[in-house]
Design an enzyme around this catalytic site. Structure first.
Site, PDB file in Angstrom:
ATOM      1  N   HIS A 142      -7.621  -8.396  -2.373  1.00 51.05           N
ATOM      2  CA  HIS A 142      -8.908  -7.747  -2.092  1.00 51.05           C
ATOM      3  C   HIS A 142      -8.802  -6.264  -2.405  1.00 51.05           C
ATOM      4  CE1 HIS A 142      -6.453  -7.257   1.516  1.00 51.05           C
ATOM      5  NE2 HIS A 142      -7.079  -6.095   1.662  1.00 51.05           N
ATOM      6  N   HIS A 180     -10.538  -2.565  -1.146  1.00 50.79           N
ATOM      7  CA  HIS A 180     -11.362  -1.909  -0.128  1.00 50.79           C
ATOM      8  C   HIS A 180     -12.358  -0.964  -0.795  1.00 50.79           C
ATOM      9  CE1 HIS A 180      -8.884  -3.160   3.367  1.00 50.79           C
ATOM     10  NE2 HIS A 180      -7.923  -3.184   2.475  1.00 50.79           N
ATOM     11  N   TYR A 226      -0.750 -10.122   0.769  1.00 50.57           N
ATOM     12  CA  TYR A 226       0.288  -9.613   1.687  1.00 50.57           C
ATOM     13  C   TYR A 226       0.073 -10.210   3.074  1.00 50.57           C
ATOM     14  CZ  TYR A 226      -3.383  -6.270   3.102  1.00 50.57           C
ATOM     15  OH  TYR A 226      -4.549  -5.700   3.528  1.00 50.57           O
ATOM     16  N   ARG A 229      -3.270 -12.051   3.847  1.00 52.67           N
ATOM     17  CA  ARG A 229      -4.477 -11.431   3.293  1.00 52.67           C
ATOM     18  C   ARG A 229      -4.557 -11.799   1.818  1.00 52.67           C
ATOM     19  NH1 ARG A 229      -7.677  -7.648   4.692  1.00 52.67           N
ATOM     20  NH2 ARG A 229      -8.981  -9.192   3.671  1.00 52.67           N
ATOM     21  N   TYR A 257       0.847  -1.194   0.000  1.00 51.38           N
ATOM     22  CA  TYR A 257       0.000   0.000   0.000  1.00 51.38           C
ATOM     23  C   TYR A 257       0.883   1.244   0.000  1.00 51.38           C
ATOM     24  CZ  TYR A 257      -4.178  -2.659   1.249  1.00 51.38           C
ATOM     25  OH  TYR A 257      -5.243  -3.516   1.249  1.00 51.38           O
TER      26      TYR A 257
HETATM   27 FE   LIG Z   1      -6.193  -4.465   2.640  1.00 49.56          FE
END
Ligand SMILES: [Fe+2]
Length: 215
Positions: free
Chosen positions: A158, A160, A147, A155, A108
């Site tokens: 996905h 958000h 990640y 995770r 991110y």
């Molecule tokens: Fe996330």
């Protein structure tokens, strides 16, 4: 190969078109998403720790190109489409749809992201759009990488979402079909049965106007 897929280049076929049967946003009774076919409530999920600290100046619907950068984002290009509906199945026009996500390396654009992989400087990572008269939204982006979660396990890929109507909003996450890591993802697996299915996008045949050019 179906009729719609004729004439598509190999690169285009490497892209994905995914969509949701329909998010529904209630205008009256609490925050809900619902699936278009039977309008099951789609559950809210955590926004996670990586909502952008500073949003990019470029917030358009094409996340694969960041204004001022030379190259496109790395990764598999996808077109993500869906609708925002109310509980009666009617389209919600003008709803604000925000998305944020990891890049192809699972990184991110956020100072608190501890993952060591290289961050893609060409990836927009965030967009905000308004639904059209049919309640539709569309984004061109890349498939996010998996990640390591901060609390438990990996995770699965996905994206958000935060969707806001005139009086209501919901925050959730959208998942990809047929991902092996889906079975291990504690956030996805916290939802059971058909409500979980409502969070998993469907693969759709690409249309001619979809551009899958990328890195
Ligand atoms: Fe996330």
């Amino acid at each position: 190969m179906g009729k719609q897929e004729k004439g598509l280049s190999r690169r285009q076929m490497l892209g994905m078109a995914i969509g949701l049967g329909g998010f529904a946003l209630s205008g009256k009774t609490g925050s809900v998403f619902a699936q278009e076919a039977n309008r099951l409530f789609t559950p809210p999920l955590t926004s996670g720790p990586f909502y952008p600290q500073i949003k990019p100046l470029d917030q358009d619907a094409d996340l694969t190109v960041l204004a001022g950068k030379k190259g496109p984002a790395q990764g598999k290009v996808i077109h993500l489409t869906g609708r925002v509906l109310n509980l009666n199945g009617e389209p919600v026009s003008g709803a604000k749809v925000e998305i944020w996500q990891a890049d192809a390396n699972g990184r991110y654009s956020h100072d608190s992201d501890p993952n060591p992989g290289p961050r893609d400087p060409n990836f927009q990572g965030y967009s905000v759009q308004k639904t059209d008269a049919e309640g539709r939204y569309r984004f061109k982006t890349i498939k996010p990488g998996a990640y390591p979660g901060l609390i438990a396990g990996m995770r699965t890929p996905h994206i958000h979402f935060e969707v806001e109507g005139k009086v209501d909003r919901v925050i959730t996450q959208v998942f990809f079909p047929d991902e092996p890591l889906n079975e291990q993802d504690s956030i996805l697996q916290s939802i059971k049965g058909p409500r979980k299915e409502a969070l998993i996008a469907k693969m759709m045949p690409p249309t001619k106007e979809m551009d899958f050019q990328g890195a």
